[in-house]
Design an enzyme around this catalytic site. Structure first.
Site, PDB file in Angstrom:
ATOM      1  N   HIS A 126      -0.051  -3.698  10.828  1.00  0.00           N
ATOM      2  CA  HIS A 126       0.949  -4.845  11.024  1.00  0.00           C
ATOM      3  C   HIS A 126       2.183  -4.316  11.021  1.00  0.00           C
ATOM      4  O   HIS A 126       3.139  -4.996  10.839  1.00  0.00           O
ATOM      5  CB  HIS A 126       0.656  -5.796   9.897  1.00  0.00           C
ATOM      6  CG  HIS A 126      -0.545  -6.443   9.873  1.00  0.00           C
ATOM      7  ND1 HIS A 126      -1.079  -7.191   8.709  1.00  0.00           N
ATOM      8  CD2 HIS A 126      -1.636  -6.665  10.716  1.00  0.00           C
ATOM      9  CE1 HIS A 126      -2.113  -7.773   9.066  1.00  0.00           C
ATOM     10  NE2 HIS A 126      -2.646  -7.466  10.237  1.00  0.00           N
ATOM     11  N   CYS A 134      13.579  -3.944  20.073  1.00  0.00           N
ATOM     12  CA  CYS A 134      14.269  -4.934  21.024  1.00  0.00           C
ATOM     13  C   CYS A 134      13.551  -5.946  21.599  1.00  0.00           C
ATOM     14  O   CYS A 134      12.356  -5.575  21.876  1.00  0.00           O
ATOM     15  CB  CYS A 134      15.225  -4.058  21.938  1.00  0.00           C
ATOM     16  SG  CYS A 134      15.920  -5.082  23.077  1.00  0.00           S
ATOM     17  N   GLY A 195      -7.885  -4.222  -2.333  1.00  0.00           N
ATOM     18  CA  GLY A 195      -6.819  -4.994  -2.540  1.00  0.00           C
ATOM     19  C   GLY A 195      -6.196  -5.772  -1.357  1.00  0.00           C
ATOM     20  O   GLY A 195      -5.201  -6.126  -1.109  1.00  0.00           O
TER      21      GLY A 195
HETATM   22  C1  BV8 Z   1      -3.744 -12.239  16.275  1.00  0.00           C
HETATM   23  C2  BV8 Z   1       3.250  -8.874   8.653  1.00  0.00           C
HETATM   24  C3  BV8 Z   1      -4.146 -12.670  18.452  1.00  0.00           C
HETATM   25  C4  BV8 Z   1       4.167  -9.806   8.382  1.00  0.00           C
HETATM   26  C5  BV8 Z   1       0.988 -10.207   8.383  1.00  0.00           C
HETATM   27  C6  BV8 Z   1      -9.984 -15.605  13.468  1.00  0.00           C
HETATM   28  C7  BV8 Z   1     -10.206 -16.938  12.272  1.00  0.00           C
HETATM   29  C8  BV8 Z   1      -9.271 -17.424  12.018  1.00  0.00           C
HETATM   30  C9  BV8 Z   1      -7.743 -17.319  12.240  1.00  0.00           C
HETATM   31  C10 BV8 Z   1      -7.706 -16.042  13.099  1.00  0.00           C
HETATM   32  C11 BV8 Z   1      -8.677 -15.407  13.525  1.00  0.00           C
HETATM   33  N1  BV8 Z   1      -8.199 -14.273  14.214  1.00  0.00           N
HETATM   34  C12 BV8 Z   1      -6.914 -14.431  14.387  1.00  0.00           C
HETATM   35  C13 BV8 Z   1      -6.709 -15.514  13.433  1.00  0.00           C
HETATM   36  C14 BV8 Z   1      -5.038 -15.890  13.341  1.00  0.00           C
HETATM   37  C15 BV8 Z   1      -4.243 -15.322  12.464  1.00  0.00           C
HETATM   38  C16 BV8 Z   1      -5.186 -15.136  11.117  1.00  0.00           C
HETATM   39  O1  BV8 Z   1      -6.101 -14.329  10.654  1.00  0.00           O
HETATM   40  N2  BV8 Z   1      -5.066 -16.148  10.372  1.00  0.00           N
HETATM   41  C17 BV8 Z   1      -5.892 -16.337   9.137  1.00  0.00           C
HETATM   42  C18 BV8 Z   1      -4.843 -16.510   7.994  1.00  0.00           C
HETATM   43  C19 BV8 Z   1      -6.610 -17.674   9.098  1.00  0.00           C
HETATM   44  N3  BV8 Z   1      -4.238 -13.657  12.704  1.00  0.00           N
HETATM   45  C20 BV8 Z   1      -3.072 -13.548  13.548  1.00  0.00           C
HETATM   46  O2  BV8 Z   1      -2.308 -14.196  13.933  1.00  0.00           O
HETATM   47  C21 BV8 Z   1      -3.099 -12.047  13.963  1.00  0.00           C
HETATM   48  N4  BV8 Z   1      -2.966 -11.703  15.454  1.00  0.00           N
HETATM   49  O3  BV8 Z   1      -4.817 -12.789  15.647  1.00  0.00           O
HETATM   50  O4  BV8 Z   1      -3.325 -12.156  17.501  1.00  0.00           O
HETATM   51  C22 BV8 Z   1      -3.573 -12.432  19.913  1.00  0.00           C
HETATM   52  C23 BV8 Z   1      -3.973 -11.917  20.885  1.00  0.00           C
HETATM   53  C24 BV8 Z   1      -3.390 -11.170  21.964  1.00  0.00           C
HETATM   54  C25 BV8 Z   1      -2.075 -11.983  22.320  1.00  0.00           C
HETATM   55  C26 BV8 Z   1      -1.273 -12.751  21.476  1.00  0.00           C
HETATM   56  C27 BV8 Z   1      -2.124 -13.029  20.056  1.00  0.00           C
HETATM   57  C28 BV8 Z   1      -2.062 -11.212  13.404  1.00  0.00           C
HETATM   58  C29 BV8 Z   1      -2.038 -11.195  11.823  1.00  0.00           C
HETATM   59  C30 BV8 Z   1      -0.888 -10.370  11.161  1.00  0.00           C
HETATM   60  C31 BV8 Z   1      -0.076 -11.344  10.427  1.00  0.00           C
HETATM   61  N5  BV8 Z   1       0.794 -10.402   9.733  1.00  0.00           N
HETATM   62  N6  BV8 Z   1       1.871  -9.079   7.916  1.00  0.00           N
HETATM   63  C32 BV8 Z   1       4.645 -10.069   7.119  1.00  0.00           C
HETATM   64  O5  BV8 Z   1       4.415  -9.245   6.043  1.00  0.00           O
HETATM   65  O6  BV8 Z   1       5.431 -10.948   6.728  1.00  0.00           O
HETATM   66  S1  BV8 Z   1      -0.166 -10.592   7.410  1.00  0.00           S
HETATM   67  C33 BV8 Z   1      -0.092 -10.957   5.836  1.00  0.00           C
HETATM   68  O7  BV8 Z   1      -1.276 -10.825   5.079  1.00  0.00           O
HETATM   69  C34 BV8 Z   1       0.310  -9.718   5.057  1.00  0.00           C
HETATM   70  O8  BV8 Z   1       1.395  -9.362   5.452  1.00  0.00           O
HETATM   71  C35 BV8 Z   1      -0.936  -8.797   5.027  1.00  0.00           C
HETATM   72  O9  BV8 Z   1      -0.577  -7.740   6.095  1.00  0.00           O
HETATM   73  C36 BV8 Z   1      -1.877  -9.730   5.348  1.00  0.00           C
HETATM   74  C37 BV8 Z   1      -3.126  -9.696   4.525  1.00  0.00           C
HETATM   75  O10 BV8 Z   1      -2.832 -10.110   3.632  1.00  0.00           O
HETATM   76  P1  BV8 Z   1      -3.484  -9.169   2.173  1.00  0.00           P
HETATM   77  O11 BV8 Z   1      -2.932  -7.802   2.349  1.00  0.00           O
HETATM   78  O12 BV8 Z   1      -4.879  -9.335   2.137  1.00  0.00           O
HETATM   79  O13 BV8 Z   1      -2.945  -9.783   0.739  1.00  0.00           O
HETATM   80  P2  BV8 Z   1      -3.113 -10.849   0.081  1.00  0.00           P
HETATM   81  O14 BV8 Z   1      -1.790 -11.354  -0.706  1.00  0.00           O
HETATM   82  O15 BV8 Z   1      -3.791 -12.211   1.065  1.00  0.00           O
HETATM   83  O16 BV8 Z   1      -4.161 -10.437  -1.037  1.00  0.00           O
HETATM   84  C38 BV8 Z   1      -3.797  -9.805  -2.143  1.00  0.00           C
HETATM   85  C39 BV8 Z   1      -5.278  -9.416  -2.644  1.00  0.00           C
HETATM   86  O17 BV8 Z   1      -5.049  -8.184  -3.571  1.00  0.00           O
HETATM   87  C40 BV8 Z   1      -6.070 -10.589  -3.492  1.00  0.00           C
HETATM   88  O18 BV8 Z   1      -7.236 -10.500  -2.823  1.00  0.00           O
HETATM   89  C41 BV8 Z   1      -5.818  -9.937  -4.832  1.00  0.00           C
HETATM   90  O19 BV8 Z   1      -7.168 -10.548  -5.639  1.00  0.00           O
HETATM   91  C42 BV8 Z   1      -5.775  -8.358  -4.744  1.00  0.00           C
HETATM   92  N7  BV8 Z   1      -4.892  -7.685  -5.732  1.00  0.00           N
HETATM   93  C43 BV8 Z   1      -4.058  -8.307  -6.599  1.00  0.00           C
HETATM   94  N8  BV8 Z   1      -3.621  -7.356  -7.497  1.00  0.00           N
HETATM   95  C44 BV8 Z   1      -4.422  -6.408  -7.171  1.00  0.00           C
HETATM   96  C45 BV8 Z   1      -5.363  -6.600  -6.250  1.00  0.00           C
HETATM   97  N9  BV8 Z   1      -6.176  -5.905  -5.716  1.00  0.00           N
HETATM   98  C46 BV8 Z   1      -6.372  -4.461  -6.135  1.00  0.00           C
HETATM   99  N10 BV8 Z   1      -5.431  -4.215  -7.158  1.00  0.00           N
HETATM  100  C47 BV8 Z   1      -4.532  -4.959  -7.680  1.00  0.00           C
HETATM  101  N11 BV8 Z   1      -3.801  -4.489  -8.723  1.00  0.00           N
HETATM  102 ZN    ZN Z   2      17.059  -3.129  24.129  1.00  0.00          ZN
END
Ligand code: BV8
Ligand code: ZN
Length: 246
Positions: A126, A134, A195
């Protein structure tokens, strides 16, 4: 407790860790939680910033609608990250480079903490919060070196606005990075999912690729996720406590 902590995981996992040559690890926000980086989901809540769910502020649509607001959100997170250091989980994974013939570390995190812990060639699915690019010419800038207080800052090559070089919702992942991760996932013997809530695609599909290709899949997370059922083994707990004991 001092000295060697008790090992965890099944006998089968320990044997597989001894013999595996190709290991693939996917990490998410939870691996940085113990460094003080807030997660997005987990514990029954979802991050909100200035009244907006983060899927709204971190979206391709918001870059079009309000680029300065997107900068404000990432500036806020970058400032908080400046005080965060790698934790025991990042350090354990960096140590795995020497332990396995081939270790591939793919992360959804944009915080750079794996590299700070010493991991090399991290596949940043990501992007990075420390980089900008740019909107017009695609030139990249390192935000640790760029001295531009304007929001958005201007491209040094063409003068057009820069945007954070992160993959937002609705945007494609960098094709070469995702392709490399998918190839390594398909070729690994042992896969760890650490995680991550495993709901953001296509990243969450990588362990599925590994499993279908015959890998032994292990999850490390205090909570169950949609991938838990697919895993051979789930190690329930904080990554900073579990990974150093494997
Ligand atoms: C795309 C950067 C197409 C920005 C982020 C299929 C089905 C449904 C929807 C979709 C699909 N395919 C694609 C989609 C759409 C969408 C998607 O997945 N939506 C979901 C939510 C329904 N995906 C996209 O839009 C992706 N792009 O598909 O493009 C395309 C193709 C061609 C041309 C154009 C388009 C792009 C997705 C990228 C989004 N960007 N990050 C930013 O940071 O602001 S996503 C964001 O979530 C985060 O940044 C991170 O990268 C990502 C995942 O989250 P996690 O890392 O899992 O973190 P989260 O907080 O959710 O969970 C934390 C976990 O840690 C928990 O389970 C918790 O229990 C655990 N935990 C807590 N403490 C601990 C721990 N574990 C261990 N130890 C601990 N101590
Ligand atoms: Zn430029």
């Amino acid at each position: 407790m001092h000295g060697q902590q008790q090992r965890i995981g099944s006998v089968e996992l320990r044997e597989r860790m001894r013999s595996a040559r190709r290991v693939f690890v996917l990490t998410g926000a939870g691996v940085s939680a113990e460094s003080g980086v807030p997660t997005f989901r987990g514990g029954g809540r979802t991050a909100v910033w200035k009244g907006m769910p983060f899927e709204v502020i971190s979206s391709a649509a918001m870059v079009e609608r309000d680029l300065p607001a997107v900068w404000e959100w990432f500036d806020y997170r970058r400032a908080a990250l400046g005080r965060c250091r790698p934790n025991a989980a990042h350090l354990a994974l960096a140590g795995w480079q020497e332990r396995f013939g081939q270790l591939t570390l793919a992360t959804q995190n944009i915080d750079g903490l794996h590299a700070a812990a010493g991991s090399r060639e991290v596949l940043e699915l990501h992007g990075s919060i420390w980089a900008a690019r740019c909107l017009r010419c695609g030139a990249r800038a390192d935000l640790r070196e760029l001295n531009d207080e304007d929001r958005p800052p201007a491209c040094l090559d063409c003068g057009d606005p820069l945007r954070p070089d992160v993959v937002l919702f609705g945007e494609a992942l960098p094709g070469d990075v995702y392709a490399a991760a998918a190839e390594r996932a398909a070729g690994c013997e042992l896969c760890f999912v650490v995680g991550t809530s495993a709901v953001v695609y296509p990243a969450a599909g990588l362990p599925v690729i590994a499993r279908r290709a015959g890998a032994y899949v292990v999850e490390v997370n205090p909570e169950p996720t949609p991938l838990s059922e697919l895993c051979h083994e789930t190690l329930q707990g904080p990554a900073g406590e579990i990974l150093p004991r494997l």
